[in-house]
Design a protein around this motif. Sequence first.
Motif, short mmCIF file in Angstrom:
data_model
loop_
_atom_site.label_atom_id
_atom_site.label_comp_id
_atom_site.label_asym_id
_atom_site.label_seq_id
_atom_site.Cartn_x
_atom_site.Cartn_y
_atom_site.Cartn_z
N CYS A 13 35.83 22.51 -1.53
CA CYS A 13 36.68 22.74 -0.37
C CYS A 13 37.75 23.75 -0.74
O CYS A 13 38.58 23.49 -1.63
N GLN A 235 30.15 29.70 8.61
CA GLN A 235 30.39 28.80 7.49
C GLN A 235 29.34 27.69 7.43
O GLN A 235 28.77 27.42 6.36
N VAL A 251 33.06 24.96 1.78
CA VAL A 251 33.67 25.02 3.10
C VAL A 251 35.18 24.95 2.92
O VAL A 251 35.68 24.82 1.81
N LEU A 259 36.09 23.88 13.88
CA LEU A 259 35.04 22.88 13.78
C LEU A 259 33.91 23.21 14.75
O LEU A 259 32.73 23.11 14.42
N ALA A 265 39.83 22.96 13.13
CA ALA A 265 39.39 21.98 12.14
C ALA A 265 40.49 21.69 11.13
O ALA A 265 41.40 22.48 10.92
N LEU A 270 35.81 19.80 7.98
CA LEU A 270 34.82 20.74 7.47
C LEU A 270 33.98 20.12 6.36
O LEU A 270 32.77 20.35 6.29
#
Length: 301
Positions: A13, A235, A251, A259, A265, A270
């Motif tokens: 992330c 993505q 992500v 989102l 988001a 995500l």
Amino acid sequence: MPLTPSSEVFITCAVTGAGDSVVRSDKVPVTPVQIAEAAIEAAQAGAAIAHIHVRDPATGKAARDVQLYREVVDHIRASGVDLVLNLTGGMGGDMTMGPPEKPLPPIGSRTDMAGATERLAHVKALLPEICTIDCGSMNFGNGDTVMINTPDTLAEMARSIQALGVRPEIEIFEAGHLRLAEHLVQQGIIDDPVTVQLCMGIPWGIPDDLNSFMALLNNLPKSWIFSAFSIGRNQFPYAMLALLAGGNIRVGLEDNLWLKRGVLATNKDLVEQAVAIAHTANARILGPSEVRKKLKLTKRW
């Protein structure tokens, strides 16, 4: 080359990045506590790795203050949530030229150029498991900003990172960056397991069409461990593409704010979507301890 889908993947992330996304979404974490909490929530949702930049809490702009990194890292480590820390090494390599008829001197307020040692001060101080290096130079976005990473600078940074017992993650934004990465590995500057991130669709790097993606994959040494991502609406498709190509997933709000259409988001959102994509492909998601074993990482806390 024939591709075998991943039967197990890890999720990174990218929590906040360095772009101007703060003005486009109030979900982007800015303060050290916000960044740390976003990373913790991402880990609880299924991410094994958090890729971390920091921002000036007063302005939201990208920063590389060691104390800001320290506050983020200390907060995560004190939380008790297991997470592989991946701190950026990309800051300190940006130059914004003057207008076309007078490019020099560069525009000082928008230029951040630092030496290899200064760019890694936070890594030396905090000893994360992973540190990224942007493996080359390129025009970056519209206007006159250039990302500058010379071969000698990259070699010095890679040597320093490895001497600290930290794993370099090589960021590939363009086909030539892959060639330079191979050169660094051949020179013995970067050790196995070589870990790369294929950064697709960044203006003006390699585009994120399938032919371009395959061109990178077809030239990627088989022993290298890779993740791949694209930005914005691509993505999530790239989360599946990376998995189907035998790689891992990235992500996060550094790369995409949405989102779905009209819905901003969070990083947690995500990651949850990435987990769902992996489960759809019947791939097992690796946890932090498994990733440390796979990438031969040293946990310092």
